[in-house]
Design a protein around this motif. Structure first.
Motif, PDB file in Angstrom:
ATOM      1  N   ILE A 182      -5.501   8.752 -51.806  1.00 33.33           N
ATOM      2  CA  ILE A 182      -6.188   9.549 -50.790  1.00 33.33           C
ATOM      3  C   ILE A 182      -6.256   8.803 -49.466  1.00 33.33           C
ATOM      4  CG2 ILE A 182      -8.468  10.513 -50.194  1.00 33.33           C
ATOM      5  CD1 ILE A 182      -8.667  11.156 -53.285  1.00 33.33           C
ATOM      6  N   ARG A 183      -6.443   7.486 -49.529  1.00 30.66           N
ATOM      7  CA  ARG A 183      -6.524   6.666 -48.310  1.00 30.66           C
ATOM      8  C   ARG A 183      -5.269   6.843 -47.454  1.00 30.66           C
ATOM      9  NH1 ARG A 183      -9.609   2.195 -47.250  1.00 30.66           N
ATOM     10  NH2 ARG A 183      -9.999   1.752 -49.432  1.00 30.66           N
ATOM     11  N   ARG A 184      -4.112   7.019 -48.085  1.00 23.11           N
ATOM     12  CA  ARG A 184      -2.859   7.181 -47.345  1.00 23.11           C
ATOM     13  C   ARG A 184      -2.868   8.428 -46.462  1.00 23.11           C
ATOM     14  NH1 ARG A 184       2.233   5.138 -50.807  1.00 23.11           N
ATOM     15  NH2 ARG A 184       1.379   3.119 -51.321  1.00 23.11           N
ATOM     16  N   VAL A 185      -3.674   9.418 -46.828  1.00 20.47           N
ATOM     17  CA  VAL A 185      -3.777  10.641 -46.032  1.00 20.47           C
ATOM     18  C   VAL A 185      -4.897  10.504 -45.001  1.00 20.47           C
ATOM     19  CG1 VAL A 185      -4.271  13.114 -46.108  1.00 20.47           C
ATOM     20  CG2 VAL A 185      -2.870  12.072 -47.898  1.00 20.47           C
ATOM     21  N   VAL A 186      -6.046  10.023 -45.442  1.00 20.51           N
ATOM     22  CA  VAL A 186      -7.216   9.924 -44.571  1.00 20.51           C
ATOM     23  C   VAL A 186      -7.022   8.839 -43.499  1.00 20.51           C
ATOM     24  CG1 VAL A 186      -9.709   9.496 -44.498  1.00 20.51           C
ATOM     25  CG2 VAL A 186      -8.733  10.821 -46.375  1.00 20.51           C
ATOM     26  N   THR A 187      -6.474   7.706 -43.896  1.00 20.81           N
ATOM     27  CA  THR A 187      -6.204   6.612 -42.946  1.00 20.81           C
ATOM     28  C   THR A 187      -4.796   6.075 -43.224  1.00 20.81           C
ATOM     29  OG1 THR A 187      -7.235   5.006 -44.426  1.00 20.81           O
ATOM     30  CG2 THR A 187      -8.621   5.922 -42.684  1.00 20.81           C
ATOM     31  N   PRO A 188      -3.780   6.704 -42.637  1.00 19.67           N
ATOM     32  CA  PRO A 188      -2.394   6.312 -42.936  1.00 19.67           C
ATOM     33  C   PRO A 188      -2.054   4.867 -42.565  1.00 19.67           C
ATOM     34  CG  PRO A 188      -2.476   8.247 -41.482  1.00 19.67           C
ATOM     35  CD  PRO A 188      -3.871   7.817 -41.721  1.00 19.67           C
ATOM     36  N   ASN A 189      -2.758   4.298 -41.609  1.00 17.30           N
ATOM     37  CA  ASN A 189      -2.567   2.897 -41.230  1.00 17.30           C
ATOM     38  C   ASN A 189      -3.901   2.167 -41.380  1.00 17.30           C
ATOM     39  OD1 ASN A 189       0.228   3.172 -40.299  1.00 17.30           O
ATOM     40  ND2 ASN A 189      -0.677   4.465 -38.718  1.00 17.30           N
ATOM     41  N   PRO A 190      -4.299   1.931 -42.628  1.00 17.43           N
ATOM     42  CA  PRO A 190      -5.646   1.391 -42.858  1.00 17.43           C
ATOM     43  C   PRO A 190      -5.861   0.003 -42.275  1.00 17.43           C
ATOM     44  CG  PRO A 190      -4.355   1.309 -44.872  1.00 17.43           C
ATOM     45  CD  PRO A 190      -3.534   2.042 -43.855  1.00 17.43           C
ATOM     46  N   ARG A 191      -7.076  -0.179 -41.755  1.00 14.49           N
ATOM     47  CA  ARG A 191      -7.509  -1.489 -41.250  1.00 14.49           C
ATOM     48  C   ARG A 191      -8.581  -2.083 -42.166  1.00 14.49           C
ATOM     49  NH1 ARG A 191      -8.598   1.754 -36.785  1.00 14.49           N
ATOM     50  NH2 ARG A 191     -10.695   1.021 -37.108  1.00 14.49           N
TER      51      ARG A 191
END
Length: 178
Positions: free
Chosen positions: A41-50
């Motif tokens: 899910i993180r890949r959709v919500v924050t595609p470039n996570p910090r």
């Protein structure tokens, strides 16, 4: 009425393996569930996570709300997510009427060893190695707040994934039969 069960623990503790096997075990028992895997899910919500605290707040609130919506629609949910802060899991507990928490417990050293060799589809790779360079990893660069009173505790130093899945499946049925 549908339920949600949150599998929490340090990265590499066995959450994904046990969550998937629990889903399979429940399915054989005639109980269906949908897995919400945070790394996917993180890949959709924050595609470039910090992986900042603000970003984690948004991602975990989104995850908790997704679980609520699925439960409201009659879908049982297995949440597979570290959720290093209790408040993330507490939000889900507040939003979802029938909620339980499974603490997948393993010592950090074992998690580091497992994470180095895991082949998870969505999880970031070599996170503990990256922690040595300052990456914010729960249990190393960021605090992991253990659950205060989880409905289930699975110690992966004494329980293999299949036994853990069987235990969790039985407890889910006991808890939510009420």
């Amino acid at each position: 009425m549908a339920w949600a069960v949150w599998f929490t623990g340090l990265p590499g503790c066995g959450k994904t393996t046990i969550a998937r096997r629990t889903k399979e075990h429940l399915s054989r028992m005639g109980v269906e569930a949908r897995i919400l895997e945070l790394d996917e899910i993180r890949r959709v919500v924050t595609p470039n996570p910090r992986y900042t605290d603000e970003e984690r707040d948004i991602v975990y609130a989104s995850l908790a709300y997704m679980a609520k919506l699925l439960c409201d629609a009659g879908v049982n949910v297995i949440i597979d997510a570290t959720a290093n802060r209790r408040r993330y899991r507490d939000l889900a507990r507040k939003l979802v009427e029938r909620f339980a928490e499974v603490y997948i417990k393993a010592p950090l050293e074992l998690c580091i060893e497992r994470e180095a060799s895991r082949k998870a589809e969505f999880a970031p790779k070599e996170i503990y190695r990256k922690a040595a360079s300052g990456a914010r990893v729960p249990g190393v660069g960021v605090e992991y707040e253990e659950p205060m009173s989880p409905e289930m505790v699975v110690d992966t130093t004494t329980m293999d994934p299949d036994s853990a899945a069987e235990f969790v499946s039985r407890r889910i049925l006991e808890i939510f039969a009420r």
